[in-house]
Motif scaffolding. Structure first.
Motif, PDB file in Angstrom:
ATOM      1  N   THR A 158       6.089   6.796   0.488  1.00 17.55           N
ATOM      2  CA  THR A 158       4.655   6.829   0.761  1.00 17.55           C
ATOM      3  C   THR A 158       4.125   5.452   1.133  1.00 17.55           C
ATOM      4  OG1 THR A 158       3.982   6.381  -1.541  1.00 17.55           O
ATOM      5  CG2 THR A 158       4.374   8.690  -0.922  1.00 17.55           C
ATOM      6  N   CYS A 159       4.943   4.408   1.029  1.00 15.88           N
ATOM      7  CA  CYS A 159       4.494   3.040   1.288  1.00 15.88           C
ATOM      8  C   CYS A 159       4.384   2.802   2.795  1.00 15.88           C
ATOM      9  CB  CYS A 159       5.454   2.031   0.665  1.00 15.88           C
ATOM     10  SG  CYS A 159       5.633   2.194  -1.131  1.00 15.88           S
ATOM     11  N   LYS A 160       3.301   2.212   3.226  1.00  9.01           N
ATOM     12  CA  LYS A 160       3.036   2.037   4.649  1.00  9.01           C
ATOM     13  C   LYS A 160       4.015   1.087   5.319  1.00  9.01           C
ATOM     14  CE  LYS A 160      -1.887   3.210   4.541  1.00  9.01           C
ATOM     15  NZ  LYS A 160      -3.264   2.751   4.808  1.00  9.01           N
ATOM     16  N   ASN A 161       4.585   0.144   4.549  1.00  5.13           N
ATOM     17  CA  ASN A 161       5.508  -0.831   5.136  1.00  5.13           C
ATOM     18  C   ASN A 161       6.968  -0.397   5.037  1.00  5.13           C
ATOM     19  OD1 ASN A 161       5.980  -1.161   2.417  1.00  5.13           O
ATOM     20  ND2 ASN A 161       5.806  -3.391   2.430  1.00  5.13           N
TER      21      ASN A 161
ATOM     22  N   GLN B  83       0.607  -5.311   3.020  1.00  4.83           N
ATOM     23  CA  GLN B  83       1.238  -4.401   3.978  1.00  4.83           C
ATOM     24  C   GLN B  83       1.076  -2.952   3.520  1.00  4.83           C
ATOM     25  OE1 GLN B  83       5.311  -5.450   4.765  1.00  4.83           O
ATOM     26  NE2 GLN B  83       4.798  -7.507   5.425  1.00  4.83           N
TER      27      GLN B  83
ATOM     28  N   ASP C 149       0.859  -1.192   0.000  1.00  6.12           N
ATOM     29  CA  ASP C 149       0.000   0.000   0.000  1.00  6.12           C
ATOM     30  C   ASP C 149       0.891   1.236   0.000  1.00  6.12           C
ATOM     31  OD1 ASP C 149      -1.783   2.042   0.349  1.00  6.12           O
ATOM     32  OD2 ASP C 149      -2.735   1.224   2.151  1.00  6.12           O
ATOM     33  N   CYS C 150       0.996   1.886  -1.168  1.00  8.66           N
ATOM     34  CA  CYS C 150       1.822   3.096  -1.304  1.00  8.66           C
ATOM     35  C   CYS C 150       0.985   4.324  -1.627  1.00  8.66           C
ATOM     36  CB  CYS C 150       2.880   2.882  -2.383  1.00  8.66           C
ATOM     37  SG  CYS C 150       4.038   1.540  -2.031  1.00  8.66           S
ATOM     38  N   GLY C 151      -0.340   4.209  -1.450  1.00 13.52           N
ATOM     39  CA  GLY C 151      -1.205   5.353  -1.713  1.00 13.52           C
ATOM     40  C   GLY C 151      -1.471   5.536  -3.196  1.00 13.52           C
TER      41      GLY C 151
END
Length: 479
Positions: free
Chosen positions: A133-136, A479, A82-84
């Protein structure tokens, strides 16, 4: 549907644009290319999309999405990041993979997610230091040309202001020395579940050892290369060897074949982006070239109109049909499609367009979707790596596509296949009227066959190892 006010209109006539762009290109590249890229002034404007480029998706044959067959075979696991969807509006017309060091070299605007520093001057060092920007925490660079809605005719206005000097700068000091070490995660074929935690802990340790070594070098107390070799590079080899031994032991305890990690302990010194284990796609130095830039409406050349931010950007790694995959090396560069397909020929162009609910079919034209269905782009990247190089002269021969059984050419290895799916909420009347288009080089005239995508792997070794394990062991990881 409301339009994004940050991407409004600012038009000049085609005749003026041709002259302005032609002069800029001639000064920057030393060659007059106007006649070959834009045609005569009596032709239709390149900003107006040929209506033959559009097709009713219901008329596209089913089964034309070749990726779906591969998804039903081989290892079934996936890893989604998940990078938006570029909420921070990171745009620029650069491409550090295909045209490193040339500002505005893409001549069309890219959407970016992942790495926050990505621009023409990006290199391995700057990418590794940047935010994401990636959540992981994935620092990989994912970027593709924007899609615009263009419902207005050309109008006579003053030339657009070039504000390219405002673009984000991420230049690093290339004169600084740093250690360059072999990638380890890409040498681990399969890591059994019972060894995963220990292996990942030691992969993290390898990364931290390199960071600590480079921090020591950057401190400036070591005055000569020999001092660095004695105080940093030599001791680092001993630390890496001990860590690699722990990885091999952890895998061996499970009864699996021990990993062959011999020769991966030694690192080398890199200066001015040269030397080391591998030059790794670093820029060669010198003042970068610069082509004409964007105006204050984020328009460039014939790429005009309101930018459509993706409604969803799904970044998923799959097996690509392979029974098992191995890790990608860090900083691996991969291209999808061909931004200059009219010049280079059809070999690398791929059908990318479809509609939600019709993903079993792909077309190389802009789709017109039924009511309630949304425009989608699906980009499935090459997935067979030569096992040696993170890039190649044409940016393609080091990584190619597997066959329809998921098999790689001799000497190549299956790595995780990145599949990027972009969903857009484009009004149906705009679709029917042929008023949306992908940004492109001028000679492509917004041909949907020129759709393309770019990726540079900047995952840490532990994260890449998780990707491989999720795929090979049939897990659905997100992730």
């Amino acid at each position: 549907m409301p339009r994004n006010p940050a991407t409004g209109r600012h038009r000049i006539t085609r005749r003026t644009k041709i002259a302005t762009l032609g002069i800029g290109l001639a000064l920057a590249a030393g060659a007059l290319v106007v006649a070959t890229t834009t045609g005569g002034t009596d032709t239709a404007g390149a900003s107006e999309v040929d209506k033959s480029f559009f097709i009713d998706i219901t008329k596209v044959p089913r089964g034309t999405n070749v990726n779906q067959a591969l998804q039903r075979q081989g290892a079934r696991g996936t890893f989604t990041v998940d990078c938006g969807r570029n909420e921070n509006q990171h745009f620029n017309p650069d491409n550090f993979i295909a045209q490193p060091g040339i500002r505005n070299g893409a001549e069309h605007l890219h959407d970016y997610v992942g790495n926050l520093s990505t621009n023409a001057d990006s290199n391995n060092k700057s990418l590794a230091k940047a935010g994401t920007t990636c959540k992981n925490g994935d620092k990989s660079a994912y970027f593709w040309p924007v899609v615009r809605i263009d419902t207005e005719e050309d109008e006579e206005n003053p030339p657009a202001t070039d504000v390219s000097a405002d673009r984000e700068q991420a230049k690093q000091d290339k004169a600084a020395a740093q250690v360059d070490c072999p990638d380890v995660a890409s040498k681990l074929a399969d890591v059994p579940d019972q060894a995963a935690n220990e292996v990942e802990r030691n992969l993290d340790l390898l990364d931290n050892q390199v960071k600590e070594a480079n921090t020591r070098i950057a401190g400036g107390d070591l005055k000569s290369d020999q001092d660095i070799q004695n105080a940093v590079v030599g001791p680092l080899k001993d630390k890496r060897k001990a860590t690699l031994d722990r990885i091999a032991i952890a895998i061996g305890r499970t009864g699996a074949k021990p990993a062959d990690l011999g020769g991966l302990a030694a690192c080398a010194l890199k200066k001015n982006g040269q030397g080391g284990i591998d030059n790794g796609g670093q820029n060669s130095g010198g003042k970068p070239a610069e082509l004409p830039g964007v105006n204050d409406k984020n328009e460039i050349g014939d790429n005009e109109g309101e930018i459509q931010r993706v409604e969803r950007a799904d970044l998923t790694f799959t097996s690509g049909g392979a029974r098992k995959v191995v890790a990608m090396p860090q900083f691996l560069r991969i291209l999808y499609g061909d931004a200059k397909q009219s010049t280079n020929g059809p070999a690398n162009a791929r059908p990318s367009w479809t509609c939600s609910g019709f993903e079993d079919r792909l077309t190389d034209k802009y789709p017109i979707c039924p009511e309630g269905s949304k425009v989608k782009r699906i980009h499935a990247f090459p997935n067979c790596w030569d096992g040696k190089n993170i890039d190649s002269a044409n940016h393609r021969t080091h990584i190619v596509f597997s066959d329809q059984q998921g098999r790689c050419p001799q000497g190549f290895k299956n790595v995780p296949q990145l599949r990027i799916t972009l969903t857009y909420n484009i009004p149906r009347d705009v679709q029917v009227n042929g008023q949306y288009k992908v940004d492109a080089f001028a000679q492509e005239k917004h041909n949907p066959r020129s759709d393309h995508d770019d990726f540079a792997n900047v995952m840490g070794q532990r994260l890449m190892n998780q990707v491989v394990n999720c795929i090979n062991f049939g897990k659905r990881c997100s992730q």
